[in-house]
Design an enzyme around this catalytic site. Structure first.
Site, short mmCIF file in Angstrom:
data_model
loop_
_atom_site.label_atom_id
_atom_site.label_comp_id
_atom_site.label_asym_id
_atom_site.label_seq_id
_atom_site.Cartn_x
_atom_site.Cartn_y
_atom_site.Cartn_z
N GLU A 439 5.50 1.85 -0.75
CA GLU A 439 4.39 1.02 -0.18
C GLU A 439 4.83 0.49 1.16
O GLU A 439 4.50 -0.70 1.64
CB GLU A 439 4.04 -0.20 -1.02
CG GLU A 439 3.78 -0.09 -2.43
CD GLU A 439 2.58 1.20 -2.61
OE1 GLU A 439 1.79 1.40 -1.72
OE2 GLU A 439 2.82 2.01 -3.51
N GLY A 440 5.28 1.39 2.11
CA GLY A 440 5.80 0.71 3.45
C GLY A 440 7.29 0.22 3.29
O GLY A 440 7.40 -0.77 2.41
#
Length: 599
Positions: A439-440
């Site tokens: 997620e990043g």
């Protein structure tokens, strides 16, 4: 691998005395919320996690998911456990009752999700992404889309996925090449997506893919991205499943960990094009997807806590049983369990303190997320939302870094046996390592924290948070026992964080991106450590009040105080050592030309 014992008493203590769950009682939509209801939900979730999911964790890691003739098979027992998960309504704990959910606070759902992830991280990833899909549809879907998909997703009969990454682009979502061409009231999607967690499986009846793609005339970069619902099976007007969509799993990745979770390379539109339905407006896909991503970032941060808890439980169990070495103080001639040795105690206390601090951070943020969504006072909602925005990248990044560190310490506690797969300690480390990337990456979280969240509204939210921390210092100083000794250390840490914050905000506003970006990760770590100290101090104050009143389990409360004091003495001082790295700028990062970095 040892079993999993849900830390229910610890969870309730944190929810009630640190996170502030009482602020949610009586809010619109939570009129029926009560301590007894929370106890019942967490108790049942704990039993399900311990009895149904935890026993599958080790076998699932060994067997892994497999792709055969285009069909993905989860490890033995997963499909049956997922059916029980659906039957128990565990996918809809926080969802709106209008869509079949239980309507409980995010804070309660956070505790439930921690237990699911701690028991079996690979399994938990499937409902985690489904929760994100639900959030996106609730916020951005049309009435028809909500009617078609939400109830099945909330129940878990259908699962959801997030399709952002492409093989050539990695984290640079703006570089994606997947195409979407209008075909009447729908679109035809063509492209390849990689690293799609639970992108294909047979546990749910349908899989609802949320896919980012470009329309033909879209502008370049993230401004030209749209978001589409692309179901595995098309949905008939009566809600039943229709024909198979033009998408398939090409392969599964062979990974370091989370082996039971299929990580798919997905191909969309090899024939006429996969049928997709636009969410929101064209070129507005990133705004829609960020709703899903922010929820996922909080969930992934919680995975760090979950793995830390599981690794700690296993290390403590091993240390109590493993007999090796005589006491270093000469108090006995016989070998003793290694839990008696000072250095093993240091490792175990470090694991325990870090785990409790990240749990407090996750639950604290979740309570403010509930307040931001439900409180009738606009000012209160604004303040809580600002705090959630500020802390989301910290929850994600600091907690997942801690999860890796704690799992690594857990291997060390086991000694040589920790490096042997049969003990299970290594699996926790392997599973934990993906979370700082999900997620990043954590570096991207740091850029988001400093580049966007820190300076939002002139930095008002971080400055209010610093004031709240100082108020807690005043409370510590007013006590007359060992808790008061934490005040000086917390004061020093807050002072360093305040100075680092001032430098970051000033440098960020000056426009020299390399200077603030060079220290962003260290600032994020500093904020996490100090937030942990602040929340552990709140826990110590609450435990001290309980000890003074005689209201509670004295041994448990005394342990809470001791753990907070350990955090303040052994972990909190690390924040001050980061100030030079935060404010040092980028000069040394570029002092060596990349061609000359080799030895």
């Amino acid at each position: 691998m040892s079993g999993y014992a849900p830390p229910l008493r610890e969870m309730r203590f944190v929810l009630d005395t640190v996170a502030g769950l009482d602020a949610l009682y009586g809010l619109p939509g939570f009129e029926d919320l009560s301590p007894d209801l929370v106890d019942a939900v967490l108790g049942e979730a704990g039993r399900f996690a311990a009895n149904e999911l935890a026993p599958l964790n080790r076998p699932g890691d060994k067997a892994g998911s497999r792709l055969e003739n285009g069909v993905v098979h989860a490890p033995d027992g997963f499909k049956e456990a997922y059916a029980k998960f659906v039957d128990g309504g565990w996918g809809g704990v926080t969802a709106d009752p209008d869509h079949g959910g239980q309507g409980l606070p995010r804070a309660v759902g956070t505790a439930v999700n921690e237990m699911v992830a701690a028991a079996n991280l690979s399994f938990s990833l499937c409902p985690m992404l489904t929760h994100g899909t639900v959030d996106m549809l609730v916020h951005h879907g049309s009435a028809e889309q909500k009617e078609t998909y939400l109830s099945k997703l909330v129940s878990g009969e259908w699962s959801g996925t997030m399709n952002l990454t492409e093989p050539h682009a990695g984290s640079d979502v703006g570089a994606l090449k997947s195409r979407a061409v209008r075909d009447g009231d729908r679109y035809r999607i063509k492209g390849t997506k990689t690293f799609i967690t639970w992108g294909e499986h047979g546990m749910a009846d349908n899989i609802v893919h949320m896919v980012l793609a470009r329309t033909p005339d879209a502008p370049s970069g993230t401004r030209g991205i749209s978001c589409f619902i692309v179901p595995k099976f098309l949905v008939n007007p009566d809600g039943g499943l229709g024909e198979r969509n033009d998408l398939r799993c090409i392969s599964l990745e062979h990974k370091l960990g989370i082996n039971a979770s299929p990580t798919a390379l997905m191909s969309f539109g090899e024939s006429e094009g996969a049928v997709g339905y636009l969410i929101g407006e064209e070129n507005d896909g990133m705004r829609c997807m960020f709703t899903m991503m922010n929820m996922a970032r909080l969930a992934v941060g919680l995975e760090g806590t979950a793995i830390a808890e599981r690794a700690f439980q296993q290390a403590l169990s091993y240390a109590r049983e493993r007999v090796q070495g005589r006491p270093v103080d000469g108090s006995g001639a016989d070998a003793v369990p290694i839990v008696r040795h000072p250095d093993v105690r240091r490792m175990l206390m470090t694991m325990k303190a870090y785990t409790e601090a990240t749990r407090a951070l996750a639950y604290f943020t979740a309570v403010h997320l509930d307040i931001a969504g439900r409180h009738p006072n606009e000012e209160r909602r604004w303040r809580s939302q600002g705090l959630v925005d500020l802390l989301t990248p910290v929850v994600k990044a600091w907690s997942t870094d801690v999860g890796v560190d704690v799992a690594s310490i857990g291997i060390q506690v086991h000694g040589g046996m920790g490096f042997i797969e049969e003990t299970g300690a290594a699996q926790h480390y392997r599973d934990a390592r993906i979370a700082p990337i999900y997620e990043g990456t954590n570096g991207i979280q740091a850029l988001d924290l400093v580049g966007r969240k820190l300076t939002y509204d002139g930095g008002v939210h971080v400055r209010r948070l610093l004031d709240d921390m100082r108020a807690t210092v005043d409370e510590l100083g007013a006590t007359s026992n060992g808790v008061s000794g934490m005040a000086d250390r917390l004061t020093t840490a807050i002072g360093g964080l305040a100075a680092a914050t001032d430098w970051m905000i000033e440098t960020r506003m000056s426009g020299n991106a390399n200077e603030w970006a060079a220290g962003a990760t260290e600032y994020q770590r500093m904020l996490g450590i100090v937030m942990g100290g602040y929340l552990m101090a709140r826990a110590a104050l609450a435990a001290d009040r309980g000890l003074s009143s005689g209201d509670g389990d004295d041994a448990f409360l005394a342990a809470k105080v001791a753990t907070a004091r350990f955090y303040a003495a052994h972990i909190l001082p690390r924040a001050a050592t980061l100030i030079e790295a935060v404010t040092g700028g980028s000069e040394l990062l570029y002092a060596i030309d990349s061609e000359h970095m080799t030895h």
